[in-house]
Write an enzyme that holds these catalytic residues in place. Sequence first.
Site, PDB file in Angstrom:
ATOM      1  N   HIS A  22       0.993  -1.393   0.090  1.00  0.00           N
ATOM      2  CA  HIS A  22       0.013   0.089   0.215  1.00  0.00           C
ATOM      3  C   HIS A  22       0.794   1.118  -0.096  1.00  0.00           C
ATOM      4  CE1 HIS A  22      -3.570   2.434   1.243  1.00  0.00           C
ATOM      5  NE2 HIS A  22      -2.869   3.199   1.771  1.00  0.00           N
ATOM      6  N   GLU A  23       1.879   1.396   0.950  1.00  0.00           N
ATOM      7  CA  GLU A  23       2.608   2.509   1.058  1.00  0.00           C
ATOM      8  C   GLU A  23       3.567   2.604  -0.371  1.00  0.00           C
ATOM      9  OE1 GLU A  23       2.201   4.855   2.906  1.00  0.00           O
ATOM     10  OE2 GLU A  23       0.574   3.745   4.451  1.00  0.00           O
ATOM     11  N   HIS A  26       1.982   3.926  -3.371  1.00  0.00           N
ATOM     12  CA  HIS A  26       1.929   5.624  -3.172  1.00  0.00           C
ATOM     13  C   HIS A  26       3.410   6.118  -3.675  1.00  0.00           C
ATOM     14  CE1 HIS A  26      -1.831   6.022  -1.254  1.00  0.00           C
ATOM     15  NE2 HIS A  26      -1.634   5.502  -0.163  1.00  0.00           N
TER      16      HIS A  26
END
Length: 227
Positions: A22-23, A26
């Site tokens: 998820h991170e 980004h």
Amino acid sequence: MHEVLYQISVLVIPVLLAITLHEAAHGWVASKLGDDTALRLGRVTFNPLRHIDPFGTIVLPAMLLLASNGQAMFGFAKPVPVDFRRLHHPRRDMVLVAGAGPGINLAMALIAAVFIRFMPVDPSALELWWYANLFNAVGMNILLAVFNMLPLPPLDGGRVAVGILPDPAARALARVEPYGFFIILAVVFVLPWLGRTLDFNFPVMQWLVVEPADWLSRVIFALVGVS
């Protein structure tokens, strides 16, 4: 205690993968759209240690798991730094960067569901353990995606909303960001506690996150043919 330890063992891998990708997503999308801040800081990586927040990723989830006998967990990772001013098209690209995290979580949930589809009919004990990991991967990734898409800064959904709303509404919503984390804590912890104290059921997270995530899980399992 044995049951709690088993629940922890089948949650660690799905949770670490969910928050790490998820991170990293980004930061990777931001690097492709003009801002290499996360890339230079080593945050575009599959190494979960680069994304772990000691309290949010370890202490808080462990406390909740123990307090709930392995039935509930909430946590967060270190946010990936993004300088939106460096993006090629700041407003549009902010939406793409914010949506990348929930997007990769949905993709991971779909992949885990596909693996479940091809699990043996009569699995061994080890295969059952992996099945539990895969099943939790579907649930955790969908929960993370749905929760993060709530339209409240600093959540991803808040940044998406700021990017697509008309200017007056976008500016008003952006001003909420300094207080967003405290609002989240109030909704997740304070409101349920207040409801129990006053003997009044007000399951906000159930309405906003759990029920939509449950519906989306059923959709994904149906798509891959898991009944």
